[in-house]
Design a protein around this motif. Structure first.
Motif, PDB file in Angstrom:
ATOM      1  N   LYS A 170      -4.510  -2.341  -4.596  1.00 31.56           N
ATOM      2  CA  LYS A 170      -4.047  -1.534  -3.468  1.00 31.56           C
ATOM      3  C   LYS A 170      -4.784  -0.188  -3.431  1.00 31.56           C
ATOM      4  N   ASP A 217       0.461  -2.599   1.438  1.00 37.08           N
ATOM      5  CA  ASP A 217       1.746  -2.076   0.979  1.00 37.08           C
ATOM      6  C   ASP A 217       2.562  -3.237   0.417  1.00 37.08           C
ATOM      7  N   TYR A 218       3.636  -2.901  -0.240  1.00 39.31           N
ATOM      8  CA  TYR A 218       4.510  -3.957  -0.729  1.00 39.31           C
ATOM      9  C   TYR A 218       5.925  -3.407  -0.788  1.00 39.31           C
ATOM     10  N   GLN A 219       6.903  -4.257  -0.634  1.00 40.06           N
ATOM     11  CA  GLN A 219       8.300  -3.849  -0.814  1.00 40.06           C
ATOM     12  C   GLN A 219       8.926  -4.749  -1.872  1.00 40.06           C
TER      13      GLN A 219
END
Lengths: 280, 454
Positions: free
Chosen positions: B350, B369-371
């Motif tokens: 990232k 992005d990541y959640q």
């Protein structure tokens, strides 16, 4: 004017006091005893100032915390507490020979802190972010310091009692010691101060644990050892009223109690696992 | 009751009322308590077997060393300690009670002779005049005296801090109260654990060793969990959950922030921030560039599934990590050709989009992005005995301070007519700290002499 400068001065002052007290045992010169007491006062003043400065330094770094957050800070606070209890005792009894058996504890802790421990100021981990930390640490260490004074007096008692029973002459290093009766009294008074402090330390610890974790008692090694100390000194307090336990046995209980105190403070952190292991 | 039976009960009573037994019990409690700090408590049998070997393990198991603070023998020791404490106090209490509530206001000669602090003087004053000089001195020293006239003699009695005699009994009682509080907590309270995924709720918690979950009677919902760190370090600063409580369909607690050292309490049940962890696979936002057309699009994917690309290609993410070495968040992925050929996997970082590894396909990928969803781990506790314990603790501190610092001081005087003047008998006693009382009494003697001469 940094705290570390004053911690060094503290260490030197306690060292000087210790050496002067030992010279006093040999020379029996009252001037030396006075100088030794002066050195303790100087060390105590420097110790106080150093802790105050360190407090300010932590705030300057943006950490709003009392200087009682890690092993280094607790050790220098322990030395401070020992000096305080010693000076209170000295104020009442003016028995300078006792200094030779109490001030070495303060010196050993200071030199260890200065040479062996990490003095970096670090912010508190979440588990320690509580006002209970301050109350808990202060009461515990005042209690421990009372026991340090009691232990010094008990060692002297054990050294002097044999001679008194033989009605030996006042030769040698023990010649200048207070009488066994006075030493017994110092021992008792110091524990009478330390015991309620330890009780408060255990209770504030329990209140904090209950508030933070939901259990006031979990038989964690640190908790258990503090209770072990409490049992030993409770036995001491009752031994004083019991035939066959007065005198030597009570003095031994006081010495064993202090050994257990040191184990509770350091041994548990360094050797056993538990909730207090982040203290190192 | 037969004599034999009676004498047995007496000796049993004497055994339990002995101070020597107290000392031995305290030392035994101290010594045995060490065991549980050396042997880790409540681990699995496999761990113990590995640590101690078969023989030692079986011996320790037999002696209940693995849960020693709840073993029958340790609880028995505490029980005997409680009985000893009670009998010791009951044995001594009646005498003390009498001393406090029925003070000896008229002392006879035998009593004066029994006191180690006493003084006798002859004064050229009538008994009444002597009394008038003596009474204010008692008042200054302790308290206004009780005056009794009997058989032509005047008796004075004054005392201070009579209640301090109860200090030691309050201390003993406080320990029993703490025991009662602990027992109440064990009988009517519980300790449990629950983990709640962000955005979900629960009305059941799990007690340690319990087979069935416990119904709370209301619902707890976790909206959010977060960890924050001290700037530029990985030293945690705060673990935080946002909790809500729904009771009878109504949200009674909203958006309550719960952190370590600041629990949430509702209907006697307390929730403590205790742990956290990832819940399910993270949602990953990827940017895909079609190298031929230059077309860019964003997709949201999860680990382990195949997603179509243009021209019959597809891709899948096979791994995700928060920290790929020191390079931060990263995914491992691969591309499948239209023929179904599984091409070489590669890593996408990232924080370093350029460092994409070998992406020998018609597409390039970037991790935008990541959640990651978390679950929050909460310790759940109900302890109706805790206030009893605190009451005991307060009494313990107050009782022991009273016992150590206050002393019941008593003064007696007896004025007897003698020739033209009077004879004064003075006596005093303290229930503790005799050296200090001796000084106090010497001072009183001096002041009595001065007052008479004046």
């Amino acid at each position: 004017m940094t705290s570390s400068l004053f911690f060094n001065i503290t260490t030197i002052a306690y060292f000087a006091a210790m050496v002067l007290f030992i010279i006093y045992l040999v020379s029996r010169s009252r001037a030396v005893a006075l100088a030794a007491t002066g050195a303790v006062w100087a060390g105590f003043a420097a110790n106080t100032l150093a802790i105050g400065l360190r407090w300010r330094e932590a705030y300057a770094l943006g950490f709003e915390q009392a200087p009682l957050s890690n092993l280094y800070e607790s050790v220098v606070f322990f030395a401070w507490s020992i000096a305080l209890c010693y000076l209170l005792m000295d104020f009442k009894y003016k028995q300078r020979a006792v200094g030779a058996f109490v001030i070495p504890f303060a010196f050993i802790f200071m030199i260890w802190a200065q040479l062996g421990l990490n003095a970096q100021i670090q912010p508190l981990v979440p588990a320690l972010q509580s006002n209970w930390l301050t109350y808990h640490v202060i009461t515990c260490f005042l209690g421990y310091a009372g026991f340090a004074v009691a232990c010094g007096a008990s060692i002297m008692y054990l050294l002097v009692i044999g001679r008194e029973e033989r009605k030996g002459d006042k030769q040698g290093l023990t010649g200048i010691f207070p009488s066994a009766k006075v030493l017994d009294d110092i021992n008792y008074k110091a524990i009478m101060f330390g015991f309620p402090m330890l009780s408060l330390g255990i209770i504030t610890g329990a209140a904090w644990a209950n508030y933070a974790w939901g259990t006031y008692w979990s038989w964690d090694p640190k908790e258990t050892w503090s209770l072990i100390i409490w049992f030993i000194y409770a036995a001491f307090l009752h031994a004083r009223f019991t035939r066959g336990w007065v005198g030597r046995k009570a003095a031994w209980l006081s010495v064993i109690g202090f050994v257990a105190t040191i184990f509770c403070y350091l041994g548990v952190n360094l050797l056993l696992a538990g909730l207090h292991s982040y203290g190192s | 009751m037969t004599t034999q039976k009676r004498s047995f009960l007496y000796s049993l009573w004497d055994f339990f009322a002995s101070l020597k037994l107290s000392i031995i019990l305290l030392i035994l409690l101290a010594a045995t308590s060490i065991i549980g700090t050396l042997i880790q408590q409540n681990r699995s049998p496999q761990e113990y077997q590995q640590m101690y070997g078969e023989t030692l393990h079986r011996l320790f198991d037999l002696l209940n060393f693995y849960d020693m603070y709840h073993s029958w023998w340790f609880l028995a020791l505490l029980g005997i300690f409680a009985v000893n404490l009670t009998t010791c106090s009951l044995k001594r209490l009646p005498r003390v009670w009498k001393q406090v509530f029925e003070p000896l206001t008229v002392a006879d000669d035998a009593h004066y002779n029994s006191l180690s602090n006493r003084h006798e003087l002859r004064v050229p004053l009538a008994p009444e005049a002597a009394r008038d000089r003596l009474a204010p001195l008692f008042g200054e020293a302790l308290a206004a005296p009780v005056t009794t006239e009997a058989d032509g003699r005047i008796h004075l009695y004054a005392e201070k801090h009579p209640w301090s005699r109860f200090g030691v009994y309050v201390t003993h009682l406080s320990i029993l109260i703490i025991f009662v509080g602990a027992i109440i907590g064990n009988l009517w309270g519980f300790k449990a654990f629950v983990s709640i995924e962000e955005g979900t709720s629960t009305d059941k918690v799990w007690t340690a060793g319990g087979q069935e979950p416990l119904d709370l009677g209301f619902t707890v919902r976790c909206d959010d969990f977060a960890v924050t760190y001290y700037d530029g370090t990985n030293r945690p600063k705060e673990y935080m959950s946002i909790l809500n409580i729904i009771d009878n369909g109504e949200e009674v607690v909203s958006n309550r922030k719960v952190v370590v050292n600041d629990p949430l309490k509702y209907k006697g049940i307390t929730f403590y921030q205790s742990s956290f962890g990832p819940a399910g696979n993270p949602q990953l936002n990827l940017e895909i560039t079609d190298k031929a057309s230059g077309e860019v699009r964003e997709v949201t994917v999860t680990e382990g599934r195949h997603y179509p690309l243009s021209a019959g290609y597809s891709f899948a993410v096979t791994g995700y990590t928060d920290s790929y070495g020191q390079f931060g968040p990263a995914v491992e992925m691969h591309v499948n050709t239209p023929e179904g050929l599984h091409k070489a996997p590669f890593v996408v970082l990232k924080n370093f989009p350029g460092f994409g590894g070998k992406q020998d396909s018609p597409f390039s990928f970037a991790l935008l992005d990541y959640q990651q969803k978390h679950y929050t781990g909460l310790q759940v506790k109900k302890d109706p005995g805790v206030w009893v314990v605190w009451l005991g603790c307060a009494l313990l501190v107050l009782g022991s301070i009273a016992a150590f610092t206050l002393s019941h001081r008593r003064l007696w005087a007896c004025i007897v007519p003698a020739g033209k003047g009077s004879k004064i008998l003075l006596g005093g006693n303290a229930h503790r700290n005799q050296p200090a009382f001796a000084l106090f009494f010497d001072d009183l003697k001096q002041r009595t002499n001065d007052a008479i001469k004046a």
